[in-house]
Design an enzyme around this catalytic site. Structure first.
Site, mmCIF file in Angstrom:
data_model
loop_
_atom_site.group_PDB
_atom_site.id
_atom_site.type_symbol
_atom_site.label_atom_id
_atom_site.label_comp_id
_atom_site.label_asym_id
_atom_site.label_seq_id
_atom_site.Cartn_x
_atom_site.Cartn_y
_atom_site.Cartn_z
ATOM 1 C CD GLU A 64 -2.624 -1.284 2.816
ATOM 2 O OE1 GLU A 64 -3.503 0.003 3.055
ATOM 3 O OE2 GLU A 64 -2.370 -2.131 3.590
ATOM 4 N NE ARG A 295 2.996 -9.040 10.299
ATOM 5 C CZ ARG A 295 2.034 -8.330 9.936
ATOM 6 N NH1 ARG A 295 1.005 -8.217 10.042
ATOM 7 N NH2 ARG A 295 2.725 -7.584 10.117
ATOM 8 C CE LYS A 305 1.974 0.368 6.012
ATOM 9 N NZ LYS A 305 1.047 0.477 5.049
#
Length: 588
Positions: A64, A295, A305
């Site tokens: 993103e 992850r 984030k």
């Protein structure tokens, strides 16, 4: 195919793991053998971009553009691009720009730069979700007409209440059975801007009582009046990521859509959506398949984030590329290397199970690579004057130090010796503890690459601090000469000519957080910030370091690995950042 990838770029993919086993099985059955770019005729061909190629597999990295890439992204980048390279495939760089309120061109540019810096190139396969907005809208109209989507006018609170919980099934809302023609008319009104933000959404019609909450009629379009960084104000409705992502994969002919484990529960919707669009003739088979892996969970950092944005916006760090930040931009400025990241990705491997990786593993990988590649230089970080009283006044001679002890082909450099030198303050003691082999009155040490010297005394300033150390040198003991071994000493210290050394700002970076799991439990993660994460000293360094190119790494002998700062370094005012110490300084 990932072009111009640096040697070893595919290492993480060439190590056996469950994803490779999956791909090997698909290649053995020729599952995607006939799947050329563009597929069979139809809408998919019209909306797919890029030239035809003969890639055996296709992966993608879909960030993103609403922030800078962090350390966790390095694992995904190395995995996706590495697999494509290993199998003679292609990896696409695709920006998920479906949320116009948070996206900026700055982030797009930083992401491209980070991927290139890690050693990968997506070639002609650079895309945006917004490339497919027209097709996504057509697909949504198809789903409405086929009875697989409807416009819901409940409030957000009503939808949350009727959706149920993890233990209670959802309940149908009042709009779930509205006629397809009515939903289609409402959807077109949404597209035309006739309704307010938040007044209605388009939902997929799947199973409101499903045990998987992600299948309880998920929202696939919402109204959002915001200027998009690429399409401007052309749209006032935007697709949700869970709807857009599988369509993008299918249009780009992705074969293996590799995601992290938090998307595992979304896979049934991924498959449902692509299956319905393929049944309607909008997409070509075989369809992409989603595969999940664990992850990166790394100690002593935060990768959220939201928390990274908070660190920057509240000025706990200087910027996104602050060398303490767990962003790739920060790591690069700190002196971490692409090769070190690829070595790290190979070492930690690919797993289906979540686990924590200690930050020292990443530091070790950087330390190993820098030890192999960084040329050696001398820096005195806490300078103390050493005066050689019997060295001829005005005389200067060269001593020679290897640029890299394991690479004789890199040659040697001259280090000038003069009557006055700088040494590290810790290399002298007027009250030495037992086992101290450096300078103290009456003791002898070797000046590395130079002569043996014997301490004869020292001066103190008005505050009682040692201001200068005095010594005499033994003229026949210079390193590299026949007499070098004629006098045996236990200590060996670093030094620089007080006349030739130059001043440099040296920033001693350490971990940003002092707790292995910042903010564990309900604790405010900011309370775990390490107050000693950066110290700045004015050091003396070799004069040749003024000519260093920003971004060049060196080992400062005895001190660690340092990089000429990418932002602040100037020849007249050198600035160096410590990348990593010579040894793990966090071992208890």
């Amino acid at each position: 195919m990932a072009k111009n990838a640096k040697p070893g770029a595919e290492a993480v993919a060439s190590t056996s793991n469950f994803i490779r086993s999956h791909i090997d099985a698909d290649l053995a059955t020729s599952k995607y053998a006939s799947r050329t770019w563009g597929g069979k005729p139809g809408p998919a061909r019209a909306h797919a971009g890029g030239p035809p190629d003969a890639a055996k597999i296709r992966t993608r990295f879909p960030p993103e553009p609403n922030g800078y890439l962090h350390l966790g992204h390095a694992k995904s980048i190395c995995l996706n691009f590495g697999l494509a390279q290993h199998y003679g495939g292609a990896c696409h760089l695709r920006f998920d720009d479906t949320n116009p309120e948070k996206e900026e061109q700055e982030y797009v540019d930083s992401i491209r730069d980070a991927v290139h810096w890690l050693g990968f190139d997506w070639g002609p396969h650079g895309y945006f979700a917004s490339d497919y907005f027209d097709f996504m809208y057509e697909a949504a109209e198809h789903l409405i007409g086929a009875g697989y989507a409807y416009v819901d006018e409940q409030s957000a609170e009503e939808m949350r209440r009727n959706r149920g919980t993890l233990t209670e099934p959802g309940r149908p809302g009042p709009w779930r059975e509205r006629p397809a023609a009515e939903s289609l008319a409402r959807f077109r009104e949404m597209r035309a801007g006739q309704h307010a933000d938040g007044s209605m959404v388009l939902r997929a019609k799947i199973d409101i009582a499903s045990p998987n909450i992600n299948l309880r009629d998920p929202v696939i379009y919402r109204i959002r009046r915001a200027t998009h960084h690429r399409t401007g104000d052309a749209w006032c409705i935007y697709p949700l990521y869970t709807y857009a992502h599988p369509i993008e994969d299918a249009l780009e002919r992705i074969t293996h859509s590799i995601c992290t484990l938090e998307f595992e529960d979304q896979r049934p919707f991924y498959d449902w959506l692509l299956g319905k669009l393929a049944d309607g003739g909008l997409l070509a088979r075989p369809l992409p398949q989603q595969i999940e892996f664990a992850r990166l969970n790394l100690s002593y950092v935060v990768l959220s984030k939201r928390k990274l944005i908070q660190l920057v916006s509240e000025k706990h760090v200087d910027s996104w590329d602050d060398p303490r930040m767990p962003t790739l931009a920060g790591a690069r400025r700190r002196g971490y290397t692409p090769e070190g990241f690829r070595r790290f990705a190979e070492r930690i491997g690919v797993s289906k199970a979540d686990s924590w990786i200690d930050y020292s593993v990443l530091e070790d990988c950087m330390r190993e690579h820098l030890n192999e590649t960084a040329e050696r230089r001398i820096a005195v970080l806490d300078p103390l004057k050493l005066i050689i009283d019997n060295y001829p006044e005005g005389q200067q001679e060269d001593c020679f130090a290897p640029n890299h002890p394991q690479k004789p082909e890199l040659g040697k450099r001259a280090v000038p010796l003069t009557p006055e030198l700088w040494i590290e303050r810790e290399d002298f003691s007027d009250n030495p503890p037992k086992g101290y082999f450096r300078l103290f009155p009456g003791n002898s040490v070797r000046l590395r690459y130079g002569y043996v010297v014997k301490c004869t005394g020292y001066d103190k300033d008005a505050q009682g601090n040692v201001a200068a150390v005095h010594c005499e040198y033994l003229p026949d003991t210079k390193s590299g000469t026949p007499g070098a071994e004629s006098v045996k000493v236990k200590g060996n210290i670093h030094w620089l000519s007080a006349h030739a050394a130059v001043l440099a700002e040296v920033r001693l970076y350490d971990r940003l957080f002092s707790a292995a799991h910042p903010g564990a439990g309900d604790r405010d993660f900011l309370l775990d910030l390490n107050p000693d994460s950066r110290k700045t000293v004015i050091a003396r360094v070799e004069s040749g370091l003024r000519e260093a190119a920003p971004g060049t790494c060196f080992q400062f002998e005895r001190h660690g690995y340092f990089v000429a700062d990418l932002g602040d370094f100037r020849a007249e005012a050198p600035v160096f950042n410590r990348a990593v110490t010579l040894r793990d300084s966090w071992i208890k």
